[in-house]
Design a protein around this motif. Structure first.
Motif, short mmCIF file in Angstrom:
data_model
loop_
_atom_site.label_atom_id
_atom_site.label_comp_id
_atom_site.label_asym_id
_atom_site.label_seq_id
_atom_site.Cartn_x
_atom_site.Cartn_y
_atom_site.Cartn_z
N LEU A 55 37.15 42.65 46.66
CA LEU A 55 36.42 42.78 46.27
C LEU A 55 35.42 43.70 46.72
O LEU A 55 34.49 43.89 47.72
N PRO A 56 35.06 45.28 45.92
CA PRO A 56 34.48 45.96 46.24
C PRO A 56 32.61 45.17 46.26
O PRO A 56 32.30 44.64 45.36
N GLY A 57 32.11 45.54 46.86
CA GLY A 57 30.72 45.84 47.49
C GLY A 57 30.39 43.65 48.24
O GLY A 57 29.07 43.82 48.71
N ILE A 58 31.64 43.64 48.39
CA ILE A 58 31.59 41.90 48.68
C ILE A 58 30.85 42.53 50.48
O ILE A 58 30.93 43.52 51.54
N GLN A 59 29.85 40.90 50.96
CA GLN A 59 28.87 41.40 52.16
C GLN A 59 29.88 40.01 52.90
O GLN A 59 30.20 39.17 52.47
N LYS A 60 29.68 40.49 54.28
CA LYS A 60 30.35 39.26 55.62
C LYS A 60 31.32 38.95 55.66
O LYS A 60 32.21 39.45 55.74
N LYS A 263 38.60 51.84 37.00
CA LYS A 263 39.90 52.57 38.33
C LYS A 263 39.29 51.48 39.43
O LYS A 263 39.41 52.41 40.22
N ILE A 264 39.03 49.69 39.16
CA ILE A 264 38.95 49.83 40.39
C ILE A 264 40.42 48.35 40.34
O ILE A 264 40.91 47.96 39.80
N PRO A 265 40.83 49.12 41.49
CA PRO A 265 42.06 48.77 41.91
C PRO A 265 41.78 47.43 43.02
O PRO A 265 41.14 46.99 43.64
N VAL A 266 42.51 46.01 42.28
CA VAL A 266 42.06 44.45 42.38
C VAL A 266 43.82 44.09 42.63
O VAL A 266 43.99 44.43 41.89
N PRO A 267 44.35 42.58 43.59
CA PRO A 267 45.00 43.05 43.78
C PRO A 267 44.81 41.02 42.24
O PRO A 267 46.53 41.06 42.34
N ARG A 269 43.96 41.06 38.32
CA ARG A 269 43.75 41.33 37.07
C ARG A 269 43.02 39.81 36.69
O ARG A 269 41.27 40.32 35.97
N GLU A 270 43.49 38.80 37.27
CA GLU A 270 42.35 37.70 36.29
C GLU A 270 40.06 38.14 37.25
O GLU A 270 39.81 37.29 36.49
N PHE A 271 40.06 38.64 37.96
CA PHE A 271 39.11 39.21 38.92
C PHE A 271 38.64 39.39 38.25
O PHE A 271 37.47 39.41 37.37
N ALA A 272 39.06 40.70 36.94
CA ALA A 272 38.44 40.96 35.67
C ALA A 272 36.83 41.89 35.94
O ALA A 272 36.21 41.21 35.49
N CYS A 273 36.80 42.60 36.76
CA CYS A 273 35.82 43.53 37.41
C CYS A 273 35.09 44.14 36.72
O CYS A 273 36.13 45.88 36.47
N VAL A 274 33.92 44.10 36.68
CA VAL A 274 33.44 45.88 36.68
C VAL A 274 31.86 45.79 37.12
O VAL A 274 31.99 44.83 37.97
#
Lengths: 481, 135
Positions: A55-60, A263-267, A269-274
């Protein structure tokens, strides 16, 4: 994926390095014993954990608690702290039941004093706290009243006389996330919530009358006001239909936005992130907070009706039920952490994980400041539950710990292996009363369908994510009319 | 022909639905929800509700349509056993649902999910869908 892909950091902590898959942004970590890790390969939970690490922005790290099992997008028992400046917000990484969580009420009575009244208490509580699948609460709130709850949370109900000042103090976020905005919640969601404030729901949601069976840490137990053989009441439920509709609405809106506009590439689609800081992301955050506030109000209203039942059985002069704490295990929260020497604001997505702040943390009530935040870990029906306490070591998991036993068997499989009647008889033999309308529901929630809570607690205790304070033994399980 | 079957899932309700046509597939999914809720019907008096759903493709249309059906079920405390499609394309549905008021549900179905969602046509022309519901 196989066990050899995991690096053993301690006997309770395993890591998959970032190099395991090119799209991973951080390593993935699971808190588990070797045996529990092996069992986790039975479903897709570990693959889902790897997905969280992308996920974009994930830390650690992408983090998994020992009660991990397969969910949608993220596993249940998953934690992701996402940097708000350049990361995403994911309704799918929170789960459908926003602010599903736990509340514990303490009495001043011992087991001996309550046992003669136990049956009447269980009957009366069941009558006062409906599941909501039948007649439900007879009060239907109007949209204006729902809006006030969405923005005011448990505080709103306490102002109206449905609770005490301590209920608000002894509650995560004091029962109200200030960034809630009722206008971010659809009219569909509000309509579903109109007659459900003060209802328990179904499935694994329950109320239990319990006794303190064992104290592990005298000093902290004293600070929490817990003593051996004390009677307590545990409440497990969430935001009911309203929270589910909020999640449904945002998944529906965000999947096309994620794939198209952003256009966020995630494996999955149910992450449904913006992006967190996009207008849509900020609206989802406000809606999630509104649903969380609704859930705190729901548990507050349930506590009110439990107290009513308590008084009607034990008399007006009976000593009151005091809230130990109320804490969510499905939630998105803005929190600040020191990451690589810099104070960083993150959106902590906890899906089936409980926040566990350490001693001295400014966001916990003064009365617990020295000991740390109480953590409420429910076992499966008829088995023990635990009170734990947050620790400084918990910073490694953004102060997150387990949320319960975690399912190990499908409802189907449970039904094949046991019957409701058999479960009730078995519990009766060990002195536990069960009040439930549905025998099928009882069989589906049978203890054999869950991981052993003692194993889960041992991992979080040994790894230091939170420490054992007391073990609670059920006396009556109430599932609502 | 079997209307639907319940599949193994650890925590939730997973079903495979069948239909000779897309319309029948959507109808059978509504029937699966009705059975899954194990309702106690209050009266046989017929209740009519209108529904309108738009979505980007047939797969998501099915989930979005079922989400709307679940919403009507929950707020009206009704279950539906008939669907009359007034408009049906891969991206839009207009339909009339009819059913009955319930006294109580035996089970709660809270949401239709997109998780591992599959809608496809078999070689013999029949339709099949796999859907997971959060319960």
């Amino acid at each position: 994926m196989k066990k050899e892909d995991f690096k053993k950091i301690t006997p309770w902590l395993w890591e998959i390095p970032k190099s395991f898959q090119p799209d991973m942004r951080v390593p993935a970590r699971i808190y588990a014993s070797e045996k529990m890790l092996e069992e986790s390969f039975k479903d897709k939970s570990l693959e889902q954990l790897i997905n969280v690490a992308t996920l974009p922005g994930i830390q650690k790290y992408a983090l998994a608690m020992p009660d991990i099992h397969e969910g949608y997008a993220s596993p249940i028992g998953g934690v992701a702290a996402i940097r708000v400046s350049d990361g995403i917000i994911s309704p799918g990484m929170q789960g459908y039941d926003c602010n599903c969580g736990m509340k514990l009420l303490k009495s001043e009575y011992s087991e001996k004093e309550i046992l003669p009244h136990l049956k009447s208490l269980a009957t009366e509580i069941q009558k006062e706290v409906p599941s909501g699948l039948g007649r439900g609460r007879q009060i239907k709130l109007n949209i204006e009243q729902i809006n006030k709850i969405l923005e005011g949370g448990a505080q709103r109900l306490v102002q109206q006389g449905y609770g005490e000042k301590e209920d608000v103090e002894n509650c995560e976020a004091e029962g109200r996330l200030e960034w809630a905005d009722a206008s971010a919640v659809s009219s569909h969601a509000k309509n579903r919530g109109r007659d459900q404030v003060g209802t328990l729901g179904s499935g694994n949601h329950f109320l239990e009358i319990q006794k303190v069976g064992e104290i592990f840490n005298e000093k902290v137990a004293e600070a929490f006001g817990l003593f051996k053989n004390q009677i307590v009441v545990m409440i497990h439920c969430g935001s009911r239909g309203l929270g589910h509709q909020v999640c449904t609405d945002y998944l529906r809106e965000f999947i096309p936005l994620m794939e198209g506009k952003y256009k966020i590439p995630v494996p999955d689609r149910e992450f449904a992130c913006v992006p967190f800081n996009s207008p849509e992301g900020q609206r989802a955050l406000a809606a999630s907070a509104s649903a969380a506030n609704y859930a705190w109000a729901n548990r507050q209203m349930i506590a009110h009706f439990v107290r009513k039942a308590w008084k009607s059985v034990l008399g007006e002069k009976s000593s009151p039920l005091i809230a130990l704490y109320d804490v969510a295990h499905n939630i998105i929260k803005k929190e600040k952490y020191n990451i690589e020497g810099k104070e960083t604001e993150v959106a902590v997505h906890r899906k089936g994980a409980t926040r566990a702040f350490p001693p001295g943390h400014p966001e916990i009530p003064i009365r617990y400041r020295e000991s740390g935040q109480p953590v409420i870990l429910p076992g499966s029906m008829g088995t023990a539950s635990y009170i734990m306490v947050g620790t400084r070591e918990g910073e490694e998991t953004f102060y997150s710990t387990a949320h319960g036993a975690g399912r190990a068997m499908s409802r189907h499989a449970a039904l094949r292996q046991t019957q409701g009647k058999q479960v009730i008889e078995g519990l009766k033999k060990i002195g536990i009363i069960v009040k439930c309308r549905s025998l099928k529901g009882i069989a589906e929630e049978a203890p054999l369908a869950y991981k052993n809570i003692d194993d889960v607690v041992e991992v979080v205790h040994q790894s230091g994510l939170s420490k054992k304070v007391a073990k609670l033994i059920p006396l009556a399980v109430i599932k609502g009319e | 022909m079997k209307k639907y079957e319940i599949l193994e899932h650890r925590a939730d309700l997973k079903i495979r639905v069948f239909g000779k046509t897309k319309e029948e597939l959507f109808l059978n999914a509504v029937l699966a929800i009705k059975d899954g809720l194990r309702p106690k019907i209050q009266s046989t008096k017929s209740k009519i509700r209108n529904i309108k759903t738009e979505s980007s493709n047939l797969e998501t249309l099915l989930v979005d349509f079922l989400s709307e059906v679940l919403y009507l079920i929950q707020v009206n405390k009704e279950v539906y056993n008939k669907v009359r499609f007034k408009k049906f394309s891969d991206t839009e549905i207009k339909a009339e649902l009819s059913g009955q008021k319930i006294e109580r549900f035996g089970e709660d179905i809270k949401a239709a999910t997109y998780h591992n969602l599959d809608v496809h046509q078999e070689k013999n022309g029949k339709w099949q869908a796999t859907i997971l519901f959060d319960i």
